[in-house]
Write an enzyme that holds these catalytic residues in place. Structure first.
Site, PDB file in Angstrom:
ATOM      1  CG  ASP A  80      -0.308   0.011   2.538  1.00  0.00           C
ATOM      2  OD1 ASP A  80       0.888   0.356   2.643  1.00  0.00           O
ATOM      3  OD2 ASP A  80      -0.968  -0.338   3.536  1.00  0.00           O
TER       4      ASP A  80
ATOM      5  CG  ASP B 168      -9.671  -0.640  11.733  1.00  0.00           C
ATOM      6  OD1 ASP B 168      -8.693  -1.425  11.608  1.00  0.00           O
ATOM      7  OD2 ASP B 168      -9.816   0.380  11.035  1.00  0.00           O
TER       8      ASP B 168
ATOM      9  CG  HIS C 205      -6.541  -1.582   8.962  1.00  0.00           C
ATOM     10  ND1 HIS C 205      -6.535  -0.912  10.164  1.00  0.00           N
ATOM     11  CD2 HIS C 205      -5.288  -1.427   8.446  1.00  0.00           C
ATOM     12  CE1 HIS C 205      -5.345  -0.379  10.372  1.00  0.00           C
ATOM     13  NE2 HIS C 205      -4.571  -0.680   9.345  1.00  0.00           N
TER      14      HIS C 205
END
Length: 248
Positions: free
Chosen positions: A66, A129, A131
């Site tokens: 990413d 969360d 991710h």
């Protein structure tokens, strides 16, 4: 799925480094996608010591999965800057072995990796969360490949991106790019690691709750070759749900 629980962060880091080295000790080309962040700091220290100055690791190629561009700059974004500091520069990795994903080439990332022979392993952290990579809840679907996520994708994303670039909203980009779930799941092996009590609940959800886009990392346990490495604190939430072999 194989779950390894080590006593503490240092032992967990050493185990992850050894798993990556096991992939790297091949005579053929090896393609690895690796993570930045705080969790791998100690692991990269071990890996640098093992890799630096050893030409027999020149068969290993690296991919960032990413990238968050930094507005107003022309250099690397957040992820590549961190990987350079943590690993590439200290280990003196050759530039030709580093294959950068950024906002200019993300549309061709999946095809490029496939042409290079596919990923042999991908090293992932996990957020509270749920991710992994840039796959935050509500931003991607399980069928998505490498994609661009805009700051209006979910509430609070603009603030999240600002935090990633040091809290300055003027430097925050309008988007970031990430390998999506489909891209990640095409890797031959996935190594997921986590440390500390704050990760205990998200690990439990990822490994034992229903598979759902609301907890993106839950899809990872569908992979045929998933290795999860935890310290005792991160494994606290699963100790009653699954028998894991704990190192002494």
């Amino acid at each position: 799925m194989k779950i390894i629980v080590e006593r503490d962060y240092e032992l967990m880091s050493r185990t992850v480094a050894n798993l990556l080295l096991g992939e790297m000790f091949r005579n053929s080309r090896v393609n690895l996608a690796i993570t930045a962040g705080s969790t791998p700091v100690k692991m990269y220290q071990y890996l640098v010591n093992a890799v630096k100055g050893r030409p027999y690791f020149e068969n290993v190629h690296y991919y960032n999965f990413d990238e968050i561009p930094i507005k107003g700059t022309t250099g690397f974004g957040v992820t590549m800057s961190a990987l350079n500091d943590l690993y590439f520069m200290p280990a003196e990795i050759r530039s030709e072995n580093i294959h950068v994903l950024d906002e200019t080439n993300y549309r061709h990332q999946d095809e490029r990796i496939a042409a290079d022979g596919g990923l042999d392993a991908i090293l992932l952290g996990i957020g509270e969360d749920g991710h992994y990579c840039g796959n935050l809840p509500g931003t991607t679907k399980f069928e998505d490949g490498t994609t661009c996520v805009h700051r209006d994708a979910v509430p609070g994303m603009a603030e999240t991106l600002a935090a990633e670039v040091g809290g300055d909203p003027d430097r925050a980009p309008e988007f970031y790019v990430t390998m999506g779930p489909k891209s990640v799941m095409q890797s031959k092996r996935i190594i997921l690691f986590a440390s500390g009590p704050k990760k205990a609940e998200t690990i439990r959800k990822a490994l034992f709750d229903p598979v759902t886009n609301d907890h993106p990392s839950s899809i990872l346990r569908m992979h045929p070759s998933l290795t999860v490495v935890l310290d005792e604190a991160a494994a606290e939430g699963i100790k009653d749900e699954f028998h894991v072999k704990q190192s002494m």
